[in-house]
Scaffold this motif. Structure first.
Motif, PDB file in Angstrom:
ATOM      1  N   LEU A 115      99.946  46.092  29.246  1.00 58.36           N
ATOM      2  CA  LEU A 115     100.036  44.973  30.184  1.00 58.36           C
ATOM      3  C   LEU A 115     100.549  43.723  29.472  1.00 58.36           C
ATOM      4  CD1 LEU A 115      99.558  43.668  32.935  1.00 58.36           C
ATOM      5  CD2 LEU A 115      97.180  43.283  32.257  1.00 58.36           C
ATOM      6  N   LEU A 116      99.988  43.415  28.317  1.00 58.95           N
ATOM      7  CA  LEU A 116     100.423  42.235  27.568  1.00 58.95           C
ATOM      8  C   LEU A 116     101.862  42.407  27.064  1.00 58.95           C
ATOM      9  CD1 LEU A 116      97.201  41.401  25.498  1.00 58.95           C
ATOM     10  CD2 LEU A 116      98.028  40.312  27.597  1.00 58.95           C
ATOM     11  N   ALA A 117     102.236  43.635  26.729  1.00 60.67           N
ATOM     12  CA  ALA A 117     103.612  43.901  26.305  1.00 60.67           C
ATOM     13  C   ALA A 117     104.582  43.623  27.449  1.00 60.67           C
ATOM     14  CB  ALA A 117     103.750  45.346  25.829  1.00 60.67           C
ATOM     15  N   ALA A 118     104.179  43.961  28.668  1.00 64.00           N
ATOM     16  CA  ALA A 118     105.016  43.694  29.840  1.00 64.00           C
ATOM     17  C   ALA A 118     105.165  42.193  30.063  1.00 64.00           C
ATOM     18  CB  ALA A 118     104.416  44.356  31.076  1.00 64.00           C
ATOM     19  N   ILE A 119     104.100  41.432  29.804  1.00 61.36           N
ATOM     20  CA  ILE A 119     104.174  39.979  29.942  1.00 61.36           C
ATOM     21  C   ILE A 119     105.112  39.402  28.880  1.00 61.36           C
ATOM     22  CG2 ILE A 119     102.860  37.830  29.940  1.00 61.36           C
ATOM     23  CD1 ILE A 119     102.280  39.665  32.297  1.00 61.36           C
ATOM     24  N   PHE A 120     105.031  39.931  27.658  1.00 63.00           N
ATOM     25  CA  PHE A 120     105.948  39.498  26.595  1.00 63.00           C
ATOM     26  C   PHE A 120     107.392  39.755  27.023  1.00 63.00           C
ATOM     27  CE2 PHE A 120     108.492  39.873  22.816  1.00 63.00           C
ATOM     28  CZ  PHE A 120     107.988  38.918  21.942  1.00 63.00           C
ATOM     29  N   ASP A 121     107.637  40.908  27.622  1.00 67.31           N
ATOM     30  CA  ASP A 121     108.981  41.248  28.078  1.00 67.31           C
ATOM     31  C   ASP A 121     109.434  40.293  29.180  1.00 67.31           C
ATOM     32  OD1 ASP A 121     111.293  43.191  28.160  1.00 67.31           O
ATOM     33  OD2 ASP A 121     110.583  43.387  30.226  1.00 67.31           O
ATOM     34  N   ALA A 122     108.508  39.868  30.033  1.00 67.19           N
ATOM     35  CA  ALA A 122     108.850  38.902  31.084  1.00 67.19           C
ATOM     36  C   ALA A 122     109.290  37.581  30.458  1.00 67.19           C
ATOM     37  CB  ALA A 122     107.655  38.686  32.011  1.00 67.19           C
ATOM     38  N   ILE A 164     104.753  43.094  37.924  1.00 69.51           N
ATOM     39  CA  ILE A 164     103.814  42.274  37.149  1.00 69.51           C
ATOM     40  C   ILE A 164     103.049  41.344  38.073  1.00 69.51           C
ATOM     41  CG2 ILE A 164     103.629  40.435  35.427  1.00 69.51           C
ATOM     42  CD1 ILE A 164     105.971  41.708  33.957  1.00 69.51           C
ATOM     43  N   VAL A 165     103.768  40.682  38.979  1.00 67.62           N
ATOM     44  CA  VAL A 165     103.128  39.754  39.917  1.00 67.62           C
ATOM     45  C   VAL A 165     102.146  40.492  40.816  1.00 67.62           C
ATOM     46  CG1 VAL A 165     103.520  38.165  41.839  1.00 67.62           C
ATOM     47  CG2 VAL A 165     105.086  38.172  39.885  1.00 67.62           C
ATOM     48  N   VAL A 166     102.587  41.639  41.356  1.00 68.05           N
ATOM     49  CA  VAL A 166     101.717  42.427  42.238  1.00 68.05           C
ATOM     50  C   VAL A 166     100.509  42.945  41.457  1.00 68.05           C
ATOM     51  CG1 VAL A 166     101.549  44.555  43.594  1.00 68.05           C
ATOM     52  CG2 VAL A 166     103.574  43.104  43.795  1.00 68.05           C
ATOM     53  N   GLY A 167     100.764  43.453  40.262  1.00 70.90           N
ATOM     54  CA  GLY A 167      99.677  43.992  39.454  1.00 70.90           C
ATOM     55  C   GLY A 167      98.641  42.941  39.101  1.00 70.90           C
ATOM     56  N   LEU A 168      99.102  41.763  38.676  1.00 75.40           N
ATOM     57  CA  LEU A 168      98.168  40.684  38.329  1.00 75.40           C
ATOM     58  C   LEU A 168      97.387  40.219  39.555  1.00 75.40           C
ATOM     59  CD1 LEU A 168     100.306  38.500  35.878  1.00 75.40           C
ATOM     60  CD2 LEU A 168      98.469  40.112  35.325  1.00 75.40           C
ATOM     61  N   THR A 169      98.055  40.176  40.697  1.00 74.20           N
ATOM     62  CA  THR A 169      97.373  39.781  41.937  1.00 74.20           C
ATOM     63  C   THR A 169      96.269  40.769  42.290  1.00 74.20           C
ATOM     64  OG1 THR A 169      99.400  38.735  42.768  1.00 74.20           O
ATOM     65  CG2 THR A 169      97.673  39.244  44.385  1.00 74.20           C
ATOM     66  N   LEU A 170      96.600  42.060  42.205  1.00 73.28           N
ATOM     67  CA  LEU A 170      95.597  43.089  42.502  1.00 73.28           C
ATOM     68  C   LEU A 170      94.461  43.049  41.485  1.00 73.28           C
ATOM     69  CD1 LEU A 170      97.916  46.119  43.414  1.00 73.28           C
ATOM     70  CD2 LEU A 170      96.600  44.678  44.981  1.00 73.28           C
ATOM     71  N   GLY A 171      94.816  42.775  40.223  1.00 71.91           N
ATOM     72  CA  GLY A 171      93.786  42.701  39.188  1.00 71.91           C
ATOM     73  C   GLY A 171      92.834  41.549  39.419  1.00 71.91           C
TER      74      GLY A 171
END
Length: 315
Positions: free
Chosen positions: A130-137, A173-180
């Motif tokens: 998850l954090l790796a995906a944020i780094f990629d963003a 990422i946005v959808v995942g963070l919202t659901l989280g």
């Protein structure tokens, strides 16, 4: 132990690249095939990794702080790398402005999506992915702001360039963070589906790179090998080490440090040649940087991970 685990992972990635080369020799590569492979990786594999990570990890205040921190660090580290390399290329090696920008971009921005996210998933689990995906963003933000500005300096930066940032991985990422944040509890079927689809990202990413390798032999005579060598050395050695020395001194969460340092060891981002084509830069140079840095990183990634463990950042 972690050295051999990482070595095994990158060795498998290298084998997948060879599979891509063999497939290219056997079946060729059309534009439609290339688009299909990229679409499967970007629109299915990477979003599935993000969603699978969210479904298997509870987001709390600590994780949200990590997310904000790693996004900021991604923007800072990648931007600083580009500006530093560009300055050195112009002042020390007397490389012209446009060529210096191309060198700086490919020598700083890594394959944090195709390789980085899956590798963080293997080494650090759902939270790491998850954090790796944020780094990629954060890296994507740098691409569509600073990089675009440098590649079309005569036209200047336009806000419409940011539209390119709106893609399926970012939406996931946005959808995942919202659901989280909503503490959404995914059904086991959904967890299994995203977990299975997430598994295709790394193999397809490396196979795609293998598909591109034969193109390198066709254009090798038209490439400035001195500039490529300089770029590869910086990308897989100097940039990770400089990031290591910078990040390790910061008072931030150890998981954030691990993800940032793993992501900075990645080879040149796969879409470099596509970005260069869009903005009329040296496509052949972007292709060479991508392919050569991948094979070089198969050696340097395990070594950098080993260095991380020596420094006390045990994975």
């Amino acid at each position: 132990m972690i050295f051999f685990t990482t070595l095994t992972s990158v060795s498998v990635m290298g084998a997948m690249t060879i599979v891509g080369i063999l497939l290219r020799r056997a079946y060729g590569l059309t534009i439609e095939t290339q688009r299909l492979v990229v679409a499967l990786i970007v629109n299915i594999g990477l979003p599935s990794i993000v969603l699978s990570s969210v479904f298997n990890f509870n987001l709390d205040a600590t994780v949200m702080k990590q997310i904000i921190t790693i996004f900021a660090l991604s923007v800072i580290v990648n931007s600083a790398g580009i500006l530093f390399v560009r300055y050195i290329a112009k002042k020390r090696f007397h490389i012209q402005d446009k060529a210096a920008s191309e060198l700086a971009i490919t020598a700083s921005l890594g394959n944090t999506a195709f390789i980085g996210i899956p590798l963080c998933y293997v080494l650090l689990g759902a939270q790491g992915a998850l954090l790796a995906a944020i780094f990629d963003a954060g890296l994507d933000f740098v691409i569509w702001t600073l990089c675009v500005f440098l590649l079309q300096r005569d036209k200047g930066f336009r806000l419409k360039n940011l539209v390119a940032m709106i893609n399926i991985p970012l939406i996931s990422i946005v959808v995942g963070l919202t659901l989280g944040i909503m503490q959404f509890q995914a059904h086991e079927v959904l967890k299994q589906l995203t977990r299975s689809l997430a598994a295709i990202a790394s193999p397809l990413g490396m196979i795609y790179i293998g598909l591109l390798v034969p193109d390198l032999w066709k254009v090798i005579r038209h490439i400035d090998l001195k500039r490529v060598t300089l770029g590869v050395i910086f990308k897989i050695l100097i940039f990770p080490l400089a990031s290591f020395l910078f990040i390790i001194l910061l008072p931030i969460d150890s998981m954030v440090i691990k993800v940032v340092l793993i992501q900075t060891t990645m080879p040149t981002f796969t879409m470099a040649s596509i970005l260069f084509q869009k903005y009329h830069a040296d496509i052949n140079f972007g292709l060479a940087m991508t392919i050569i840095s991948v094979f070089g990183s198969l050696i340097t990634i395990p070594c950098m991970i080993y260095l991380l463990n020596i420094a006390g950042m045990n994975l």
